[in-house]
Design a protein around this motif. Structure first.
Motif, mmCIF file in Angstrom:
data_model
loop_
_atom_site.group_PDB
_atom_site.id
_atom_site.type_symbol
_atom_site.label_atom_id
_atom_site.label_comp_id
_atom_site.label_asym_id
_atom_site.label_seq_id
_atom_site.Cartn_x
_atom_site.Cartn_y
_atom_site.Cartn_z
ATOM 1 N N LEU A 95 0.819 -1.213 0.000
ATOM 2 C CA LEU A 95 0.000 0.000 0.000
ATOM 3 C C LEU A 95 0.852 1.263 0.000
ATOM 4 N N THR A 96 1.918 1.271 0.796
ATOM 5 C CA THR A 96 2.777 2.460 0.825
ATOM 6 C C THR A 96 3.472 2.644 -0.520
ATOM 7 N N SER A 97 3.889 1.558 -1.141
ATOM 8 C CA SER A 97 4.509 1.664 -2.469
ATOM 9 C C SER A 97 3.518 2.203 -3.488
ATOM 10 N N ALA A 98 2.274 1.754 -3.415
ATOM 11 C CA ALA A 98 1.247 2.262 -4.329
ATOM 12 C C ALA A 98 0.994 3.742 -4.070
ATOM 13 N N ALA A 99 0.949 4.124 -2.787
ATOM 14 C CA ALA A 99 0.753 5.540 -2.452
ATOM 15 C C ALA A 99 1.927 6.379 -2.955
ATOM 16 N N CYS A 100 3.129 5.833 -2.878
ATOM 17 C CA CYS A 100 4.307 6.552 -3.389
ATOM 18 C C CYS A 100 4.241 6.713 -4.903
ATOM 19 N N ALA A 101 3.727 5.706 -5.600
ATOM 20 C CA ALA A 101 3.549 5.836 -7.054
ATOM 21 C C ALA A 101 2.551 6.944 -7.363
ATOM 22 N N PHE A 102 1.474 7.020 -6.577
ATOM 23 C CA PHE A 102 0.483 8.076 -6.746
ATOM 24 C C PHE A 102 1.107 9.441 -6.468
ATOM 25 N N LEU A 103 1.910 9.531 -5.402
ATOM 26 C CA LEU A 103 2.586 10.786 -5.076
ATOM 27 C C LEU A 103 3.538 11.195 -6.195
ATOM 28 N N ALA A 104 4.279 10.237 -6.717
ATOM 29 C CA ALA A 104 5.204 10.548 -7.816
ATOM 30 C C ALA A 104 4.437 11.108 -9.018
ATOM 31 N N ALA A 105 3.268 10.544 -9.292
ATOM 32 C CA ALA A 105 2.449 11.056 -10.398
ATOM 33 C C ALA A 105 1.973 12.470 -10.105
ATOM 34 N N CYS A 106 1.525 12.706 -8.883
ATOM 35 C CA CYS A 106 1.048 14.047 -8.514
ATOM 36 C C CYS A 106 2.174 15.068 -8.593
ATOM 37 N N ILE A 107 3.349 14.700 -8.110
ATOM 38 C CA ILE A 107 4.494 15.612 -8.188
ATOM 39 C C ILE A 107 4.904 15.823 -9.643
ATOM 40 N N GLY A 108 4.783 14.774 -10.453
ATOM 41 C CA GLY A 108 5.059 14.912 -11.886
ATOM 42 C C GLY A 108 4.120 15.900 -12.551
ATOM 43 N N ILE A 109 2.846 15.858 -12.174
ATOM 44 C CA ILE A 109 1.871 16.811 -12.717
ATOM 45 C C ILE A 109 2.275 18.235 -12.344
ATOM 46 N N VAL A 110 2.611 18.423 -11.076
ATOM 47 C CA VAL A 110 2.951 19.757 -10.587
ATOM 48 C C VAL A 110 4.262 20.251 -11.209
ATOM 49 N N ALA A 111 5.226 19.337 -11.374
ATOM 50 C CA ALA A 111 6.480 19.716 -12.031
ATOM 51 C C ALA A 111 6.221 20.081 -13.490
ATOM 52 N N GLY A 112 5.355 19.316 -14.139
ATOM 53 C CA GLY A 112 5.000 19.625 -15.521
ATOM 54 C C GLY A 112 4.351 20.991 -15.647
ATOM 55 N N ALA A 113 3.667 21.405 -14.592
ATOM 56 C CA ALA A 113 3.045 22.729 -14.581
ATOM 57 C C ALA A 113 4.043 23.822 -14.217
ATOM 58 N N GLY A 114 5.252 23.418 -13.816
ATOM 59 C CA GLY A 114 6.286 24.394 -13.484
ATOM 60 C C GLY A 114 6.093 25.073 -12.141
ATOM 61 N N GLU A 115 5.362 24.451 -11.242
ATOM 62 C CA GLU A 115 5.111 25.020 -9.919
ATOM 63 C C GLU A 115 6.154 24.479 -8.936
ATOM 64 N N TRP A 116 7.350 25.039 -8.993
ATOM 65 C CA TRP A 116 8.511 24.504 -8.287
ATOM 66 C C TRP A 116 8.405 24.620 -6.767
ATOM 67 N N ARG A 117 7.748 25.652 -6.264
ATOM 68 C CA ARG A 117 7.597 25.775 -4.811
ATOM 69 C C ARG A 117 6.727 24.654 -4.265
ATOM 70 N N ILE A 118 5.685 24.302 -5.004
ATOM 71 C CA ILE A 118 4.807 23.208 -4.576
ATOM 72 C C ILE A 118 5.560 21.884 -4.650
ATOM 73 N N VAL A 119 6.315 21.683 -5.713
ATOM 74 C CA VAL A 119 7.122 20.464 -5.851
ATOM 75 C C VAL A 119 8.106 20.354 -4.688
ATOM 76 N N ALA A 120 8.839 21.422 -4.407
ATOM 77 C CA ALA A 120 9.847 21.396 -3.341
ATOM 78 C C ALA A 120 9.210 21.115 -1.982
ATOM 79 N N THR A 121 8.077 21.742 -1.708
ATOM 80 C CA THR A 121 7.402 21.531 -0.429
ATOM 81 C C THR A 121 6.896 20.097 -0.313
ATOM 82 N N ALA A 122 6.256 19.602 -1.357
ATOM 83 C CA ALA A 122 5.739 18.228 -1.335
ATOM 84 C C ALA A 122 6.869 17.219 -1.175
ATOM 85 N N MET A 123 7.964 17.426 -1.883
ATOM 86 C CA MET A 123 9.109 16.504 -1.767
ATOM 87 C C MET A 123 9.703 16.522 -0.366
ATOM 88 N N ALA A 124 9.848 17.696 0.207
ATOM 89 C CA ALA A 124 10.412 17.789 1.558
ATOM 90 C C ALA A 124 9.522 17.072 2.566
#
Length: 163
Positions: A95-124
């Motif tokens: 389940l945690t691995s699946a949630a991490c895959a979902f998070l990676a997709a969400c961060i990918g969406i945000v990175a694709g949008a160029g919202e670097w502050r949101i990406v940095a905060t989510a990653m931290a």
């Protein structure tokens, strides 16, 4: 445009709330815990925060919205594949691995949008949660009357050698 403090607060509260719900589920012996639901809360808040950012700047289009929906739907199938194991019937694992895959997709969406502050905060927040989440679960289990080692997602703990 959202300020750093708004981004940190929104993502932090979503992670904390998801983690508390996960802790409750874990203490009840359910196959999901603090890390997993903390990651789910963080993931969904990350996408909503970027949508808010898009709305405030009028940058979101119907096409963009459909692309994001398609990505999140597709990642659900990937997550299901991580969780389902024929070799271990009646055991929920991954389940945690699946949630991490979902998070990676969400961060990918945000990175694709160029919202670097949101990406940095989510990653931290994600790195902190993944690094100290297990230890926090164990501590809270001892403090709140659960077992010393809940095992991952309610499964029996293994010996230190993994046997």
């Amino acid at each position: 445009m959202l300020e750093w403090s708004d981004i940190i607060l929104r993502l932090g509260v979503a992670t904390f709330a998801g983690g508390l719900i996960g802790l409750n589920r874990d203490l009840q012996g359910k196959p999901i815990g603090l890390k997993t639901l903390g990651i789910v809360g963080l993931s969904t808040a990350t996408v909503v925060v970027v949508a808010v950012q898009f709305t405030e700047t009028a940058r979101i289009t119907d096409a963009t919205s459909r692309v994001i929906q398609g990505i999140l739907t597709g990642i659900g199938f990937l997550g299901a594949g991580v969780i389902v194991h024929e070799s271990e019937p009646f055991r929920v694992r991954g389940l945690t691995s699946a949630a991490c895959a979902f998070l990676a997709a969400c961060i990918g969406i945000v990175a694709g949008a160029g919202e670097w502050r949101i990406v940095a905060t989510a990653m931290a927040i994600a790195l902190v949660l993944l690094t100290v989440g297990r230890r926090t679960e164990r501590f809270l289990h001892r403090t709140l009357g659960g077992s010393d080692d809940p095992g991952e997602h309610g499964t029996p703990p293994q010996s230190p050698t993994g046997r």
